[in-house]
Design a protein around this motif. Structure first.
Motif, PDB file in Angstrom:
ATOM      1  N   ARG A 130      42.892 -25.744 -20.831  1.00  0.00           N
ATOM      2  CA  ARG A 130      42.287 -25.296 -19.530  1.00  0.00           C
ATOM      3  C   ARG A 130      41.107 -26.230 -19.169  1.00  0.00           C
ATOM      4  NH1 ARG A 130      42.295 -25.268 -15.190  1.00  0.00           N
ATOM      5  NH2 ARG A 130      41.436 -23.849 -13.787  1.00  0.00           N
ATOM      6  N   THR A 131      40.343 -26.483 -20.212  1.00  0.00           N
ATOM      7  CA  THR A 131      39.429 -27.623 -19.976  1.00  0.00           C
ATOM      8  C   THR A 131      39.837 -28.899 -19.684  1.00  0.00           C
ATOM      9  OG1 THR A 131      37.689 -26.504 -21.453  1.00  0.00           O
ATOM     10  CG2 THR A 131      37.396 -28.661 -20.859  1.00  0.00           C
ATOM     11  N   ASP A 158      44.220 -29.675 -12.416  1.00  0.00           N
ATOM     12  CA  ASP A 158      43.747 -28.920 -11.074  1.00  0.00           C
ATOM     13  C   ASP A 158      43.921 -29.803  -9.811  1.00  0.00           C
ATOM     14  OD1 ASP A 158      43.088 -26.768 -12.937  1.00  0.00           O
ATOM     15  OD2 ASP A 158      40.987 -26.812 -12.429  1.00  0.00           O
ATOM     16  N   TYR A 179      48.840 -25.785 -17.333  1.00  0.00           N
ATOM     17  CA  TYR A 179      48.997 -24.662 -16.533  1.00  0.00           C
ATOM     18  C   TYR A 179      49.006 -24.824 -15.103  1.00  0.00           C
ATOM     19  CZ  TYR A 179      46.834 -22.703 -20.769  1.00  0.00           C
ATOM     20  OH  TYR A 179      46.497 -22.284 -22.100  1.00  0.00           O
ATOM     21  N   LYS A 239      35.711 -20.023 -22.778  1.00  0.00           N
ATOM     22  CA  LYS A 239      36.669 -19.627 -22.484  1.00  0.00           C
ATOM     23  C   LYS A 239      38.213 -20.448 -22.062  1.00  0.00           C
ATOM     24  CE  LYS A 239      34.868 -15.012 -21.496  1.00  0.00           C
ATOM     25  NZ  LYS A 239      34.892 -13.836 -20.331  1.00  0.00           N
ATOM     26  N   SER A 240      37.641 -21.733 -21.179  1.00  0.00           N
ATOM     27  CA  SER A 240      38.604 -22.548 -20.931  1.00  0.00           C
ATOM     28  C   SER A 240      39.138 -23.521 -21.989  1.00  0.00           C
ATOM     29  CB  SER A 240      37.953 -23.427 -19.982  1.00  0.00           C
ATOM     30  OG  SER A 240      36.660 -24.137 -20.489  1.00  0.00           O
ATOM     31  N   GLY A 262      39.122 -21.350 -28.093  1.00  0.00           N
ATOM     32  CA  GLY A 262      38.321 -20.756 -27.465  1.00  0.00           C
ATOM     33  C   GLY A 262      36.932 -20.083 -27.933  1.00  0.00           C
ATOM     34  N   ASP A 268      44.988 -22.490 -26.925  1.00  0.00           N
ATOM     35  CA  ASP A 268      43.823 -22.045 -26.315  1.00  0.00           C
ATOM     36  C   ASP A 268      43.183 -20.755 -26.705  1.00  0.00           C
ATOM     37  OD1 ASP A 268      43.409 -24.350 -24.890  1.00  0.00           O
ATOM     38  OD2 ASP A 268      44.100 -23.421 -22.842  1.00  0.00           O
ATOM     39  N   ASP A 320      42.642 -29.588 -18.058  1.00  0.00           N
ATOM     40  CA  ASP A 320      43.310 -29.432 -16.707  1.00  0.00           C
ATOM     41  C   ASP A 320      41.926 -29.691 -15.516  1.00  0.00           C
ATOM     42  OD1 ASP A 320      45.880 -29.158 -16.948  1.00  0.00           O
ATOM     43  OD2 ASP A 320      46.009 -27.023 -16.608  1.00  0.00           O
ATOM     44  N   MET A 321      40.968 -29.027 -15.989  1.00  0.00           N
ATOM     45  CA  MET A 321      39.772 -29.004 -15.002  1.00  0.00           C
ATOM     46  C   MET A 321      39.233 -30.484 -14.852  1.00  0.00           C
ATOM     47  SD  MET A 321      37.976 -25.631 -16.315  1.00  0.00           S
ATOM     48  CE  MET A 321      36.307 -25.703 -15.842  1.00  0.00           C
TER      49      MET A 321
END
Length: 810
Positions: free
Chosen positions: A252-253, A299, A306, A247-248, A240, A236, A255-256
């Motif tokens: 992280r993206t 999420d 994460y 930044k995600s 990024g 990540d 997960d979203m």
């Protein structure tokens, strides 16, 4: 007959369906939101005394969808009143409503069978000529519409919104084989102008463009990570901002988005392509499948790649160790080159530096980018007609700073291909032919015009420029630059209109910008019809240069600081009373001095996503460029001089409620979440205009200038009889400050600042209903600002902001 969209319906009240309905309501289109009827009553329904025939029960899912659009972050609604334009319903009772609507958007679950069955039920209720579109993220429009009549298929297409629909600019439009071309053009034009979307036409292939390339890129990151032994945090950190991505980054993206959703997207490609190698390229790593089986979906289940873990010292982020499938405290990757790249603003320079470095981060970036670039080259023209559509889809839909082919230009086409060949990669023939012909870039600029390479024509094709899209860099390349300094430029937009463009770091107002403001007004009054203040940076203007103010305050250069403030006030007053109309075109962050610039303009043409506010209190001062004065005038101007009463001449209306409202707006540093809210806060006026499409903002602002000229623009008269509340108003506001301070809602230094603000807004030490001038109020602003700059705690706030970009409440 002229086609119009007066009313719409959205089928499916899930996250996407409800947010699309919110977007439509936000542009004043009444919208029906329909969903299925729940199967059974739950405990809450029983407590309410509902039955299965109760409308509240039958429309429950649609009502829930509407509620879920309120208070979301980022906001789905523009303003709370928009919700009144959404009517909830269900598929069993309310399909007859569809006979009223001009556009039906299907947004149910990504299941081909469910979509086809629903549209079969919908078709009999459609009025002649109504548009039917599906918000599928990757299913074939031909398959979805294959059982519909020929007439309905001619009015059917994919309109693929990206989440969240209000904020993501990309709209992929995918026609079917028999979609009416004129209708296609109408929908594209409507969505550009009314909904503010940027359109990419895609082909009816699995996942279209953005999700096809995006899923391939993320799986490539996952594979490289596993193959070469990187951690999720390392992957990540590299994928990024260092590679021009959000930044995600990758995990992280994911997960979203939700891992279950991501796997379905990847599976859709794998199931619908013939090439074995491509099927393999979309095969999700085994550990990701294991995560989904274990309910680690991101999420939506509060744990994915994460998760947040509560501890005695607060929450801590943990990351998945995909080898042990255990969560471990998040570790900062030891990748020194990434620290260096944070200082590099240009994404092309960052990329080139990163991919050709031989360290751990560089090798990872090179391998993942190489896979993605070769895949993109192989997929044109299969998924898109040209490279431009691919690049736009990834920039607009995934927020990449550079699209794939722009990325290839950044790292050097020939240099990168030579390295790929040395590593044994098969280079697509079209790329080899391109290089043999001497073409080493996908994009070129000549004489201020842009071109992209077309594989089919084996030559460069000019990128069409729409009249509604004005590009300031292009104008400057065509010798349209009038004058310039380090902070701002004056550019000829044509038709007698000039544009003052800020281009200082972060578009702050510094001495160069102030100088150019004054020179621009003088130049326009002499040689032009009017002036637009706008730019195409990240934000319109984030306010004054805090660093310059801080250094001057630290060095006790009070005379120079006083002069700078006076010059800003003079520049804005010259703008306000210019003989020629001045139209400000704010967008995104328009804070502090940026907000004052807009309030000095003859008119504002704001982008809908204009986040406006007077936030100076956060750095320990108050607005001093006329912001207090203008907010006071806007709040009290409409109040009549007197109201009928038994007293001869009438009595003076009480201004205190309106002054208090302005005080609260500035003291609480309120920032609008959209242009409509900015109007409610007083930052823009009822007659100011709002533009939905950011790319068309400068064009619209220019047209506003020309309209003012056509209407015979006359500047306002200077104000020399402004009624203020004086000591009476000051006493009330001081009491309010005292109560807030006593209740620990504000700090002691907040109290110092807000008392200065109250002094300015009430007109200082004068009697109630005293008449003052604009210059008098500007003097009060300037004196208060300088006084606060001398405060140790104000300087501490400024220092903290400069170092962290965050406010300090001391």
């Amino acid at each position: 007959m002229r086609r119009r969209i007066k009313k719409a319906a959205v089928l499916g009240a899930g996250i996407m369906g409800s947010r699309i309905a919110a977007l439509l309501a936000g542009v004043d289109i009444p919208t029906y939101l329909l969903d299925i009827i729940p199967k059974e009553l739950d405990d809450q329904d029983v407590k309410k005394g509902l039955t299965k025939e109760s409308p509240e029960f039958r429309n429950k899912l649609a009502q829930m969808g509407i509620r879920n659009t309120i208070g979301t972050r980022p906001p789905a609604m523009y303003i709370a009143e928009d919700v009144k334009l959404i009517t909830p319903g269900n598929f069993e009772d309310h399909l007859p409503w569809l006979s009223e609507v001009d556009w039906i958007i299907e947004g149910v679950v990504e299941d081909l069978g469910i979509k086809k069955e629903l549209l079969r039920k919908v078709e009999p209720y459609m009025k002649p000529g109504a548009i039917l579109s599906t918000n599928t993220s990757g299913l074939s429009i031909e398959r979805i519409s294959e059982e519909l009549s020929a007439e309905t298929r001619a009015h059917s297409m994919v309109t693929h919104f990206f989440n969240p629909p209000r904020h993501m600019k990309l709209l992929e439009i995918v026609p079917g084989k028999s979609t009416d071309k004129d209708l296609l053009s109408f929908v594209a034009d409507f969505c550009e102008k009314r909904l503010g979307k940027s359109i990419v036409f895609a082909k009816d292939t699995p996942n279209f463009i953005a999700n096809r390339i995006g899923a391939h890129a993320v799986i490539g990151v996952m594979r490289t990570m596993v193959e070469d032994g990187y951690t999720i945090e390392e992957a990540d950190a590299i994928t990024g901002p260092p590679t021009g991505r959000p930044k995600s980054a990758s995990f992280r993206t994911s997960d979203m988005v939700g891992l279950d959703t991501f796997i379905k997207v990847a599976q859709n490609v794998s199931d619908n392509v013939e090439d074995a190698a491509e099927k393999e390229a979309f095969a999700v790593p085994q550990f990701v499948k294991q995560m989904v089986e274990s309910g680690l979906l991101g999420d939506k289940t509060q744990q994915g790649f994460y998760k947040k873990v509560a501890g005695p010292e607060g929450s801590q982020i943990y990351a998945l160790d995909y080898n042990s499938m255990d969560y471990v405290p998040q570790r900062k990757p030891d990748l020194p080159i990434l620290d260096e790249l944070r200082k590099v603003a240009d994404p092309a320079t960052r990329l080139q530096t990163l991919v050709y470095s031989e360290d751990r981060a560089g090798l990872f970036a090179w391998k993942t980018l190489k896979r993605m670039l070769l895949y993109c080259a192989a997929k044109v023209p299969e998924i898109a007609d040209d490279i431009l559509s691919v690049d736009r889809a990834m920039r607009w839909g995934y927020n990449w700073e550079l699209g794939p082919f722009e990325t290839w230009d950044a790292i050097g086409l020939r240099k990168s291909v030579e390295r790929m060949e040395k590593e044994g990669e098969k280079i697509p023939e079209k790329i080899e032919r391109m290089l043999v012909s001497g073409r080493e870039r996908f994009y070129e600029k000549r004489d201020g015009r842009s071109y992209h390479f077309d594989f089919g024509k084996a030559d460069y094709v000019e990128i069409e420029e729409k009249p509604q899209i004005i590009l300031l860099p292009s104008l400057k390349e065509r010798t349209k630059l009038i004058k310039s300094n380090a902070g701002a430029s004056l550019v000829d937009m044509g038709d007698g209109v000039a544009c003052l463009e800020f281009h200082s770091p972060n578009n702050v107002i510094d001495s160069d910008v102030i100088q150019m403001m004054g020179e621009s007004v003088a130049e326009v009054e002499e040689n032009f019809e009017g002036l637009v203040i706008g730019n195409q940076g990240t934000n319109f203007c984030v306010g004054a240069d805090v660093r310059q103010v801080f250094v001057a305050a630290q060095n006790k250069e009070w005379d120079s600081l006083e002069l700078a403030i006076r010059q800003l006030q003079r520049a804005l007053m010259a703008m306000k009373y210019s003989e020629k109309p001045v139209v400000a075109a704010p967008f995104r962050m328009t804070l502090g001095g940026g907000c004052e610039v807009c309030m000095a303009a003859s008119m504002v043409r704001a982008h809908v996503e204009a986040y406006m506010g007077q936030v100076e209190l956060g750095v320990g001062v108050i607005p001093a460029g006329g912001g207090c004065k203008e907010m006071l005038l806007r709040a009290t101007d409409w109040v009549p001089e007197s109201i009928p009463s038994a007293v001869p001449g009438g009595t003076k209306p009480d201004l205190l409620p309106y002054v208090t409202r302005v005080f609260e707006t500035i003291a609480m540093a309120k920032v609008s979440t959209c242009a409509q809210e900015a109007r409610g806060l007083g930052f823009i006026r009822p007659h100011d205009k709002i533009t939905m499409n950011l790319e068309q903002l400068l064009y619209d602002a220019k047209q506003s200038v020309l309209n003012l000229v056509k209407e015979g623009y006359r500047p306002p008269r200077p104000r020399d009889e402004i009624r203020v509340t004086g000591r009476t108003g000051m006493a009330l506001l001081e009491l309010l400050v005292y109560l807030l301070q006593g209740g620990l809602y504000i700090t002691d230094h907040d109290a110092v600042i807000t008392k200065k603000l109250a002094y300015v807004l009430t007109g200082g030490d004068v009697d109630h209903n005293t008449l003052v001038t604009e210059e008098y109020l500007l003097d009060l602003e300037r004196e208060a600002f300088l006084s606060l700059c001398g405060e140790e705690k104000t300087q501490a706030r400024m220092k903290h902001f400069i170092e962290t970009n965050k406010t300090l409440r001391n």
